[in-house]
Motif scaffolding. Sequence first.
Motif, PDB file in Angstrom:
ATOM      1  N   ARG A 155      46.678  42.076  40.329  1.00  0.00           N
ATOM      2  CA  ARG A 155      45.695  43.137  40.577  1.00  0.00           C
ATOM      3  C   ARG A 155      45.150  43.054  41.998  1.00  0.00           C
ATOM      4  NH1 ARG A 155      43.762  46.904  41.951  1.00  0.00           N
ATOM      5  NH2 ARG A 155      41.899  48.000  41.228  1.00  0.00           N
ATOM      6  N   GLN A 187      48.206  51.356  39.091  1.00  0.00           N
ATOM      7  CA  GLN A 187      46.971  51.082  38.367  1.00  0.00           C
ATOM      8  C   GLN A 187      46.539  52.291  37.545  1.00  0.00           C
ATOM      9  OE1 GLN A 187      45.652  48.194  38.065  1.00  0.00           O
ATOM     10  NE2 GLN A 187      44.059  48.909  36.722  1.00  0.00           N
ATOM     11  N   ARG A 199      45.504  38.644  37.351  1.00  0.00           N
ATOM     12  CA  ARG A 199      44.424  38.864  38.326  1.00  0.00           C
ATOM     13  C   ARG A 199      44.968  38.820  39.759  1.00  0.00           C
ATOM     14  NH1 ARG A 199      42.179  37.384  33.714  1.00  0.00           N
ATOM     15  NH2 ARG A 199      40.038  37.998  33.247  1.00  0.00           N
ATOM     16  N   ALA A 223      52.644  43.065  35.082  1.00  0.00           N
ATOM     17  CA  ALA A 223      51.393  43.621  35.616  1.00  0.00           C
ATOM     18  C   ALA A 223      51.670  44.425  36.878  1.00  0.00           C
ATOM     19  CB  ALA A 223      50.404  42.492  35.901  1.00  0.00           C
ATOM     20  N   HIS A 224      52.499  43.892  37.758  1.00  0.00           N
ATOM     21  CA  HIS A 224      52.841  44.593  38.997  1.00  0.00           C
ATOM     22  C   HIS A 224      53.548  45.913  38.704  1.00  0.00           C
ATOM     23  CE1 HIS A 224      53.995  45.233  43.150  1.00  0.00           C
ATOM     24  NE2 HIS A 224      55.254  45.353  42.765  1.00  0.00           N
ATOM     25  N   ARG A 269      48.712  52.897  34.567  1.00  0.00           N
ATOM     26  CA  ARG A 269      48.670  51.910  33.498  1.00  0.00           C
ATOM     27  C   ARG A 269      48.097  52.531  32.230  1.00  0.00           C
ATOM     28  NH1 ARG A 269      47.229  47.600  36.390  1.00  0.00           N
ATOM     29  NH2 ARG A 269      49.357  46.836  36.247  1.00  0.00           N
ATOM     30  N   GLU A 292      47.690  44.502  44.315  1.00  0.00           N
ATOM     31  CA  GLU A 292      47.655  45.964  44.210  1.00  0.00           C
ATOM     32  C   GLU A 292      46.478  46.527  44.997  1.00  0.00           C
ATOM     33  OE1 GLU A 292      47.397  47.103  40.135  1.00  0.00           O
ATOM     34  OE2 GLU A 292      49.246  46.076  39.570  1.00  0.00           O
ATOM     35  N   GLY A 293      45.309  45.883  44.839  1.00  0.00           N
ATOM     36  CA  GLY A 293      44.121  46.364  45.537  1.00  0.00           C
ATOM     37  C   GLY A 293      44.265  46.275  47.039  1.00  0.00           C
ATOM     38  N   ASP A 305      40.368  46.909  34.423  1.00  0.00           N
ATOM     39  CA  ASP A 305      40.813  47.397  35.727  1.00  0.00           C
ATOM     40  C   ASP A 305      42.115  46.738  36.167  1.00  0.00           C
ATOM     41  OD1 ASP A 305      40.003  44.837  36.329  1.00  0.00           O
ATOM     42  OD2 ASP A 305      38.795  45.394  38.075  1.00  0.00           O
ATOM     43  N   ARG A 306      42.806  46.131  35.232  1.00  0.00           N
ATOM     44  CA  ARG A 306      44.062  45.423  35.500  1.00  0.00           C
ATOM     45  C   ARG A 306      44.827  45.342  34.188  1.00  0.00           C
ATOM     46  NH1 ARG A 306      42.718  41.544  32.451  1.00  0.00           N
ATOM     47  NH2 ARG A 306      40.551  40.828  32.430  1.00  0.00           N
ATOM     48  N   CYS A 307      46.013  44.773  34.260  1.00  0.00           N
ATOM     49  CA  CYS A 307      46.781  44.498  33.046  1.00  0.00           C
ATOM     50  C   CYS A 307      45.972  43.571  32.128  1.00  0.00           C
ATOM     51  CB  CYS A 307      48.096  43.830  33.436  1.00  0.00           C
ATOM     52  SG  CYS A 307      49.171  43.382  32.065  1.00  0.00           S
TER      53      CYS A 307
END
Length: 301
Positions: free
Chosen positions: A280, A4, A277, A257-258, A7, A283-284, A17-19
């Motif tokens: 994300r 993250q 989403r 995204a990952h 990125r 990831e969180g 806060d994400r892709c």
Amino acid sequence: MSKQSGRGRVAGLPEWDRCAVMGVVNVTPDSFSDGGRWFDTAAAVKHGLALVEEGADLVDVGGESTRPGATRVDEAEELRRVIPVVRGLASEGVTVSVDTMRACVAEQALAAGARLVNDVSGGLADPAMIPVVAHAGAPFVVMHWRGFLEGGNVRGVYADVVAEVIDELHARVDAVLAGGISPDRVVVDPGLGFSKDAEHDLVLLSHLDRLLGLGHPLLVAASRKRFLGRVLAGPGGAPPPARERDAATAAVSALAAHAGAWAVRVHEVRATADAVRVARAVEGARTDSARAADNGAEGAR
């Protein structure tokens, strides 16, 4: 550094806060995916707003098809197609990118409210492009490019596609920086489908970590492309039409995204908006789990 935090953010654009999800508006009669559907200005603006409703964070407006074999439109026609759509979307508060290889189109689009220039040639097609973008202080997408595709798959021969794309992108980024574009406003794009076969595209997607090693935010534009058709067709099968590749596109979006991509560029937004989403959230959860484990280990000391 986490994926993250790795990125990156692009100066001059919102921070997500994400892709991020970049929706595509093709104001063309001949794009490979949806040519002619949004050729009218009002229809194109309406479509761009619909993409935002579906979850697009920014909208990429282009007036020239870059599919293999496409004939270039002249500058006046590209301006006629693009500028009213950029102006219409920007006036509605949309974060607009302009997809163009022409400095004049980029300059007028930025004046009309565009905030990002997405040049598939990385500034090679028009020597005036880099000075125009540098003067405007706009963010700039540098894509891996080996020439116009009127003749088909131009120079798609590689001994090591990942190493060669990285080396060529690195050289192009150096030229862009030397031309005055700020490092924190440069985005890189591996150019999936441009002078690349399906095998090349898949190998590049499997090594996005190495592309991130260039040190700039990464844009992945896989939407509906030929390599997805080849994957879905299987050995000896017929590739499905472009508009039947959206689930496969969303799968690539989740993978990108990952891996830490800054943004993905897609025609159908809703599935990809969901995919990034979910990536994300995973990831969180991983970050929270690792933090809890560290805290537990610290408390046991």
